[in-house]
Scaffold this motif. Structure first.
Motif, PDB file in Angstrom:
ATOM      1  N   ARG A  19     -37.062  38.743 -20.853  1.00 60.17           N
ATOM      2  CA  ARG A  19     -37.657  38.956 -19.372  1.00 60.17           C
ATOM      3  C   ARG A  19     -38.051  37.777 -18.787  1.00 60.17           C
ATOM      4  O   ARG A  19     -39.099  37.051 -19.584  1.00 60.17           O
ATOM      5  N   VAL A  20     -37.481  37.025 -17.933  1.00 60.99           N
ATOM      6  CA  VAL A  20     -37.634  35.890 -17.322  1.00 60.99           C
ATOM      7  C   VAL A  20     -38.522  35.839 -15.929  1.00 60.99           C
ATOM      8  O   VAL A  20     -37.963  36.716 -15.116  1.00 60.99           O
ATOM      9  N   LEU A  21     -39.456  35.148 -15.881  1.00 61.65           N
ATOM     10  CA  LEU A  21     -40.097  34.877 -14.306  1.00 61.65           C
ATOM     11  C   LEU A  21     -39.479  33.413 -13.981  1.00 61.65           C
ATOM     12  O   LEU A  21     -39.643  32.382 -14.920  1.00 61.65           O
ATOM     13  N   LEU A  22     -38.758  33.517 -12.877  1.00 65.21           N
ATOM     14  CA  LEU A  22     -38.719  32.010 -12.337  1.00 65.21           C
ATOM     15  C   LEU A  22     -39.217  31.697 -11.093  1.00 65.21           C
ATOM     16  O   LEU A  22     -39.593  32.380 -10.111  1.00 65.21           O
ATOM     17  N   ALA A  23     -39.804  30.384 -11.061  1.00 62.51           N
ATOM     18  CA  ALA A  23     -40.592  29.930 -10.080  1.00 62.51           C
ATOM     19  C   ALA A  23     -40.062  28.545  -9.689  1.00 62.51           C
ATOM     20  O   ALA A  23     -39.749  27.628 -10.412  1.00 62.51           O
ATOM     21  N   ASP A  24     -39.714  28.520  -8.317  1.00 61.85           N
ATOM     22  CA  ASP A  24     -39.130  27.465  -7.682  1.00 61.85           C
ATOM     23  C   ASP A  24     -39.274  27.727  -6.311  1.00 61.85           C
ATOM     24  O   ASP A  24     -38.985  28.734  -5.634  1.00 61.85           O
ATOM     25  N   VAL A  29     -32.154  27.385  -4.930  1.00 61.07           N
ATOM     26  CA  VAL A  29     -32.101  27.128  -6.194  1.00 61.07           C
ATOM     27  C   VAL A  29     -32.606  28.174  -7.294  1.00 61.07           C
ATOM     28  O   VAL A  29     -31.775  28.543  -8.146  1.00 61.07           O
ATOM     29  N   ARG A  30     -33.505  29.021  -6.798  1.00 56.68           N
ATOM     30  CA  ARG A  30     -33.890  30.389  -7.600  1.00 56.68           C
ATOM     31  C   ARG A  30     -32.452  31.207  -7.446  1.00 56.68           C
ATOM     32  O   ARG A  30     -32.521  31.770  -8.676  1.00 56.68           O
ATOM     33  N   ARG A  31     -31.949  31.471  -6.366  1.00 54.32           N
ATOM     34  CA  ARG A  31     -30.676  32.136  -6.532  1.00 54.32           C
ATOM     35  C   ARG A  31     -29.850  31.740  -7.495  1.00 54.32           C
ATOM     36  O   ARG A  31     -29.202  32.395  -7.963  1.00 54.32           O
ATOM     37  N   GLY A  32     -29.394  30.558  -7.589  1.00 56.77           N
ATOM     38  CA  GLY A  32     -28.398  29.842  -8.038  1.00 56.77           C
ATOM     39  C   GLY A  32     -28.896  29.947  -9.817  1.00 56.77           C
ATOM     40  O   GLY A  32     -27.787  30.388 -10.399  1.00 56.77           O
ATOM     41  N   VAL A  33     -30.029  29.719 -10.122  1.00 55.74           N
ATOM     42  CA  VAL A  33     -30.425  29.665 -11.602  1.00 55.74           C
ATOM     43  C   VAL A  33     -30.526  31.058 -11.972  1.00 55.74           C
ATOM     44  O   VAL A  33     -30.221  31.486 -13.110  1.00 55.74           O
ATOM     45  N   ARG A  34     -30.897  32.221 -11.003  1.00 55.98           N
ATOM     46  CA  ARG A  34     -30.929  33.407 -11.346  1.00 55.98           C
ATOM     47  C   ARG A  34     -29.351  34.047 -11.677  1.00 55.98           C
ATOM     48  O   ARG A  34     -29.360  34.800 -12.790  1.00 55.98           O
ATOM     49  N   LEU A  35     -28.543  33.287 -11.232  1.00 58.85           N
ATOM     50  CA  LEU A  35     -26.937  34.037 -11.255  1.00 58.85           C
ATOM     51  C   LEU A  35     -26.686  33.639 -12.883  1.00 58.85           C
ATOM     52  O   LEU A  35     -25.938  33.991 -13.506  1.00 58.85           O
ATOM     53  N   ILE A  36     -27.144  32.173 -13.015  1.00 62.30           N
ATOM     54  CA  ILE A  36     -26.841  31.699 -14.431  1.00 62.30           C
ATOM     55  C   ILE A  36     -27.284  32.606 -15.541  1.00 62.30           C
ATOM     56  O   ILE A  36     -26.929  33.132 -16.296  1.00 62.30           O
ATOM     57  N   ASP A  42     -28.476  38.627 -22.841  1.00 60.73           N
ATOM     58  CA  ASP A  42     -29.731  38.570 -23.590  1.00 60.73           C
ATOM     59  C   ASP A  42     -30.802  38.020 -22.587  1.00 60.73           C
ATOM     60  O   ASP A  42     -31.756  37.791 -23.143  1.00 60.73           O
ATOM     61  N   LEU A  43     -30.624  37.878 -21.394  1.00 56.62           N
ATOM     62  CA  LEU A  43     -31.456  37.424 -20.542  1.00 56.62           C
ATOM     63  C   LEU A  43     -31.567  38.156 -19.091  1.00 56.62           C
ATOM     64  O   LEU A  43     -30.429  38.483 -18.433  1.00 56.62           O
ATOM     65  N   THR A  44     -32.742  38.223 -18.597  1.00 58.37           N
ATOM     66  CA  THR A  44     -32.833  39.169 -17.226  1.00 58.37           C
ATOM     67  C   THR A  44     -34.050  38.338 -16.462  1.00 58.37           C
ATOM     68  O   THR A  44     -35.221  38.634 -17.185  1.00 58.37           O
ATOM     69  N   VAL A  45     -33.704  38.073 -15.175  1.00 56.95           N
ATOM     70  CA  VAL A  45     -34.854  37.669 -14.456  1.00 56.95           C
ATOM     71  C   VAL A  45     -35.574  38.875 -13.914  1.00 56.95           C
ATOM     72  O   VAL A  45     -34.876  39.790 -13.188  1.00 56.95           O
ATOM     73  N   VAL A  46     -36.781  39.101 -14.263  1.00 58.30           N
ATOM     74  CA  VAL A  46     -37.611  40.323 -13.691  1.00 58.30           C
ATOM     75  C   VAL A  46     -38.676  40.164 -12.631  1.00 58.30           C
ATOM     76  O   VAL A  46     -39.243  40.837 -11.979  1.00 58.30           O
ATOM     77  N   ALA A  47     -38.905  38.530 -12.325  1.00 55.17           N
ATOM     78  CA  ALA A  47     -39.483  38.277 -11.461  1.00 55.17           C
ATOM     79  C   ALA A  47     -39.445  36.992 -10.762  1.00 55.17           C
ATOM     80  O   ALA A  47     -39.008  35.896 -11.523  1.00 55.17           O
ATOM     81  N   GLU A  48     -39.717  36.650  -9.595  1.00 59.21           N
ATOM     82  CA  GLU A  48     -39.551  35.302  -8.857  1.00 59.21           C
ATOM     83  C   GLU A  48     -40.849  34.991  -8.291  1.00 59.21           C
ATOM     84  O   GLU A  48     -41.690  35.726  -7.635  1.00 59.21           O
ATOM     85  N   ALA A  49     -41.174  33.610  -8.033  1.00 59.72           N
ATOM     86  CA  ALA A  49     -42.282  33.031  -7.401  1.00 59.72           C
ATOM     87  C   ALA A  49     -41.753  31.805  -6.591  1.00 59.72           C
ATOM     88  O   ALA A  49     -40.828  31.000  -7.028  1.00 59.72           O
ATOM     89  N   GLY A  50     -42.651  31.742  -5.423  1.00 57.63           N
ATOM     90  CA  GLY A  50     -42.186  30.432  -4.657  1.00 57.63           C
ATOM     91  C   GLY A  50     -43.297  29.256  -5.068  1.00 57.63           C
ATOM     92  O   GLY A  50     -43.001  28.108  -4.244  1.00 57.63           O
TER      93      GLY A  50
END
Length: 230
Positions: A19-24, A29-36, A42-50
């Motif tokens: 479970r990944v938290l992605l902050a950018d 950029v967040r959208r592109g990284v989330r697609l990757i 075995d990876l899933t983005v469960v939260a984002e932050a600005g």
């Protein structure tokens, strides 16, 4: 393109995805990284932050295994957020994702508690493996940083400094192993024929030298150092 599923990966062993938290601070950029990341089994983005402050808040109210943080963000930088998350959530693994191919940022990221440093320019190549390495508690070092480490070593040799001193003494290593195995100070003292007070002093020295706070962090260090098995 998604990495092929191999035997033993989380998706074939029944383990839940990381479970990944992605902050950018850049939505694109967040959208592109989330697609990757979401393209991997075995990876899933469960939260984002600005920004960094939001990342800390989201990490505290969402169950995440790994935080992927940009360096340059408003309110709180990724490095500041990494330091805060390391203090508040020591089990959380952290990666820095940045446009800066900068040795100073790289070493500061490690000091802040990050497991690795990934350049945005090659995120499609390196990020997935960096995430998996971080969760395995293995460092991820990008090629430019490897060159920096080698250059630093060669400069020390040229100055006649040689190798850096051993981080801990042999006695401290003995005590570290026994602490990590769950022995009390009294039991360690009996095993090593020293007083419990001496054990406590060595333990305090270990925490100070290694920049750690408690038995759990010492145990993780002992596992990484090969002193005990996970």
């Amino acid at each position: 393109m998604s990495t092929p599923v191999t035997p033993g990966s989380p998706s074939t062993t029944g383990r839940p995805p990381i479970r990944v938290l992605l902050a950018d601070d850049h939505t694109l950029v967040r959208r592109g990284v989330r697609l990757i990341l979401d393209g991997e089994p075995d990876l899933t983005v469960v939260a984002e932050a600005g920004d960094g402050a939001e990342a800390v808040a989201r990490a505290r109210d969402t169950e995440v295994d790994l935080a992927v943080l940009d360096v340059a963000m408003p309110r709180m930088t990724g490095l500041q957020a990494a330091r805060e998350l390391s203090r508040r959530l020591p089990a959380l693994r952290i990666l820095i994702l940045t446009m800066y191919d900068n040795e100073e940022y790289f070493f500061e990221a490690l000091r802040a508690g990050a497991s690795g440093y990934v350049l945005k320019s090659v995120a499609d190549r390196d990020l997935v493996e960096a995430c998996r390495a971080a969760v395995r508690d293995e460092p991820f070092i990008y090629p430019g940083a490897e060159r920096a480490l080698v250059r630093s070593y060669l400069e020390r040799l040229h100055r006649g400094d040689g190798l850096p001193e051993r981080a801990i003494t042999e006695r401290e290593e003995e005590i570290l192993k026994l602490v990590a195995e769950g022995h009390t100070s009294k039991e360690i003292g009996e095993l090593l024929f020293i007083s419990a007070k001496t054990v406590e002093r060595h333990r305090a020295n270990l925490l100070q030298k290694l920049g750690m706070r408690d038995r759990l962090e010492l145990t993780r260090y002992a596992i990484r150092a090969g002193l005990i098995e996970a």
